[in-house]
Structures are given as C-alpha cells and as structure tokens.
Design an enzyme around this catalytic site. Structure first.
Site, short mmCIF file in Angstrom:
data_model
loop_
_atom_site.label_atom_id
_atom_site.label_comp_id
_atom_site.label_asym_id
_atom_site.label_seq_id
_atom_site.Cartn_x
_atom_site.Cartn_y
_atom_site.Cartn_z
N GLU A 40 3.36 -17.01 -5.09
CA GLU A 40 3.58 -17.66 -6.42
C GLU A 40 3.78 -16.34 -7.33
OE1 GLU A 40 -0.12 -19.49 -8.46
OE2 GLU A 40 -0.49 -20.66 -6.60
N GLU A 44 2.86 -29.22 -15.98
CA GLU A 44 1.74 -30.00 -15.33
C GLU A 44 0.71 -30.44 -16.38
OE1 GLU A 44 0.36 -29.05 -11.07
OE2 GLU A 44 1.67 -27.46 -11.48
N GLU A 98 -1.29 -22.71 -18.88
CA GLU A 98 -1.44 -23.21 -17.58
C GLU A 98 -0.65 -24.47 -17.53
OE1 GLU A 98 -3.41 -22.44 -14.81
OE2 GLU A 98 -3.11 -20.53 -15.68
#
Length: 455
Positions: A248, A302, A311
């Site tokens: 990631e 998301e 986030e």
C-alpha cells in the site's frame, strides 16, 4: 526518458468500504481499460473473485485479522478456508498471493502472536491442495513496526517484535520463496513533520538529494528512504535476501484542515511521480538492482471509512468511475505523454488542492490552470514551452496587454496553459505540463482577464 531492466510493476488496492461502488464486473472492465493487471483485495468476496475470472488480472487476496486466532489454532480451519475461498476460483482467477492479516502489529485486538502460526497453517493448507508453488503468502506490515527509521541506514524493528514474530515470519518467507509486504505512506510522515520534511521531498520533486549520515547514500524521495529503512532493518537481522512488495502507498486528494499536504494536486504529483519512478526502473539506493513493485492505494474513494476526511479520499477514481485526477498508469502512457480517458470522455477534471468533488461537465466547459504548489521553476518552464513550441496565444499576457496583470508567474502560466489546452481541443493529457497544471470547471479569475474556451 530512460528505462531500466529493473522496471517494477504497478498494482492497485480495491477496497470496498463504501455503499456506492460499481458492480465488480464493471470494476474489472475499469481495471482493464486502465492497463492495470494487478489488484489487491482485503477479503475473498465471491462476487469479486468470480468477476476477475479469465480477466488476466493477477490477484492478491486477504485472510482478515478477525480470522487469525482461528487460523493459528487449527490447520483444519485453514484447510476449510482455502478449500472454500481459493480452490474454486484459482487458476481461472489468477490468485498469486494471500495476505494473512493486515498491519497486525497495530491491530487493537492484539492478534500479533497469532500471525506466524496462522501463516504456517495457511501455507500447509496450500501444500495440501497443491497450490503452494503458484500462490505466495505474506502479511503487510506498517512502518510503525520499525523502532528507528531515520536515517534509513539506522532502520531497525521494534525489539519486542523481533524474536516473537519478525524473525519467524522472515524465516517462513525465506523458506517459501515469498516476499515481505510493506505499507508505506510518506503522506503521514510529511503531514506530521512539515517543519523538517519538505513537500518536494515527499512528492518525488526533490532537486537536491538528502545524504544518509550513516552510509553516505543519496536520497531524492522520502518514499525511497522509508523503503530502505525496512531493508536496513531486515539486513540487521541477516535477512538481506528477502524481497519486498509495497502493498500500500498513496496520497489523499482531500483532508481535514490539520492534515497538511492533503489535496488533489499533491495526490496527483505523488502517485504520478511514483508510477514514473516504478515503471522507468531502478531500485532503491540500498538495493539498486531490485525492481520496486508497488500497489497504489486505492482504486476508489470509500465513503464509509471512518476517521479523518483523508481516509475517504485516497481513490484514483470516484465511484462513478471518473478519475479524481489524471495520471499515467502504464508505460505506454508514460512514453506517449497521454493518460487513458474514462468512458470515452475527452476531459478529465481535477479539483484544485483542497477543493470539492467535481466531475466532467456536460457542457465541456473546462479550463486549465497552473498548480501553484508545483513551484515557480516548474511553472516558468511550462509557461516557456506553452508560449514557444506549444503554440499558445500568449499575446494577452505581454506588457500592456489585457491579461498582463496580475504580473505573476502563476497568473501568466495559467493563461498560457489554458490557451494550449483549448487549442488542443481539451484533449486528455494536454493539461499537465509535468504536474504544473490541472483542469477546473469554473472560469479562472485573475484580475479582469477572461480565459477563452475556444480558438
């Protein structure tokens, strides 16, 4: 542009903590349209794995942290898990690795001691079903597993992790011919240390290298320094033969006020420069001959993720499959200077740093403006090109002309970039100038100057 035989691979993380994402079959088409042939999942969702069948896309799946204790306790559990979640799909779905857990050392449920027994059992189950030669096992670790990361040469794992878990895990990776997965985010380091880390260093734009005081190696990016800190920690334990995959890394296109550096222009710069860094080859200063294989985070924004605004804004794409910003993702795009359009759309719209979500306007009314965070030198270089070989109409920004004021590099570059962009029919890739420009959907405002939309 020079290319090396140590060119690495780019993949992408496909997270699904959202209620507005496209169907997996559409996602597979999106991946293929962008030339992305490696994807990492956070589970073994049947619908997703079925959609990926026959796609030619290599897949990394995950055994979630909540299954670690059961997996560690009994191989019959991992036998059943492999039989249910791997065997029915592979090899039609090209599963190449299983991530056992994710950032287990920082799991609030304290699952660290289950990790290596779980990995051992998963591997034994792969052997049982004759899958161990085609599927690797690993476990992504966060950089917080390091006790020391600066300078890179002083990289060392936290002492309390070494004997119970790091050494046994690295032994297993060595025995099975696998690699260590590492999640590395220069964004976090920069955001927390803006007084000592320059933005250019975090975004691969550093012109002057940083010298490691321990070994004299030169670093032009924080990313390379972070990766080498992990390599140094492995070397210190005599595991210098184990390879790494960056499982990631990414940069958010939006964040809260206290999240320094979050913004679309910086996200485009980080991910775009990272892709170029990986695909043009060359390893890190500590391991110059090893390719860098990297999974970007993430495919989509998301909307159901918790925590700070960042986030929910790591995606390269909005859920409607429009790009959040336009960057090359393949070697072909890098060499041609073009980025792949989505859904046949000519124009990819990039919000300015800190700006809100935007998508391609139905009227096609878009403009190209300078990215003030690119720095005066890069803006001037883009301005010189646009007004020279680029063929932009720069008469209005000459002294005494209608758009001369404000007399700043940013204002003049914006006018020139937009002229070039409009003359090129707002084509994909024509508003970039090496990361010095991005597309907006509102008319730019610089004094009384009007920016044309056609010539």
């Amino acid at each position: 542009m020079a290319f090396s035989d140590t060119a690495g691979l780019i993949g992408i993380n496909y997270g699904r903590i959202a209620d507005n994402l496209p169907e997996p079959s559409k996602v597979v088409q999106l991946l293929k349209s962008q030339g992305l042939n490696r994807v990492k999942l956070y589970d073994t969702d049947a619908t997703v794995l079925t959609a990926l069948a026959g796609s030619g896309i290599n897949v990394t799946v995950a055994l979630p942290n909540e299954l670690l204790s059961s997996s560690a306790a009994n191989q019959s559990f991992t036998d059943s898990w492999v039989q249910t979640n791997i065997v029915p799909y592979h090899p039609s779905t090209q599963i190449e690795a299983i991530a056992v857990g994710n950032e287990v050392f920082v799991d609030p449920k304290n699952t660290t001691l289950f990790l290596v027994p779980a990995m051992n059992n998963v591997y034994s189950s792969l052997v049982k079903y004759n899958l161990n030669s085609s599927i690797k096992i690993s476990s992504p670790i966060a950089l917080s597993a390091l006790q020391t990361s600066y300078p890179s040469s002083a990289g060392a794992f936290k002492p309390e992790l070494i004997e119970p878990v790091i050494k046994p895990m690295l032994n297993l990776l060595r025995q099975t011919g696998s690699y260590l997965m590492v999640n590395a985010y220069p964004f976090f380091a920069y955001s927390a240390n803006t007084d000592v880390i320059s933005l250019d260093y975090a975004l691969f734009r550093n012109n002057q290298s940083v010298v490691d005081s321990g070994n004299g190696l030169h670093y032009n990016s924080l990313f390379d320094a972070q990766i080498d800190a992990v390599f140094a920690a492995m070397n210190a334990l005599k595991y210098d033969d184990i390879k790494m995959v960056v499982s990631e890394t990414g940069w958010p296109s939006k964040g809260d006020e206290n999240e320094a550096g979050a913004g679309a222009a910086n996200a485009a710069a980080y991910n775009g420069n990272l892709v170029r860094r990986v695909l043009t080859g060359g390893g890190t200063p500590l391991r110059p001959n090893e390719p860098l294989n990297v999974y970007l985070f993430a495919l989509f924004n998301e909307n159901q993720k918790t925590g700070p605004t960042s986030e929910r804004n790591y995606g390269l794409f909005y859920p409607n499959e429009e790009k959040v910003y336009n960057i090359p993702l393949t070697l072909n795009e890098l060499t041609s200077g073009q980025s792949t359009p989505i859904n046949g759309s000519k124009t990819q719209v990039t919000p300015p740093s800190g700006g809100g979500d935007v998508s391609t306007t139905t009227s096609g009314m878009t403009w190209c403006v300078a990215n003030d965070q690119a720095g005066a030198e890069k803006l001037q270089a883009g301005l010189d090109y646009a007004c020279g070989d680029g063929g932009a109409d720069c008469r209005p920004i000459q002294p005494g002309a209608t758009c001369y004021n404000p007399n700043t590099v940013e204002a003049h570059a914006s006018y020139a970039f937009n002229s070039y962009y409009q003359k090129k029919a707002r084509g994909s890739g024509t508003c970039d100038f090496g990361g010095a420009a991005y597309v907006v959907t509102q008319p730019p405002k610089y004094g009384n100057c009007e920016f044309p939309t056609g010539y």
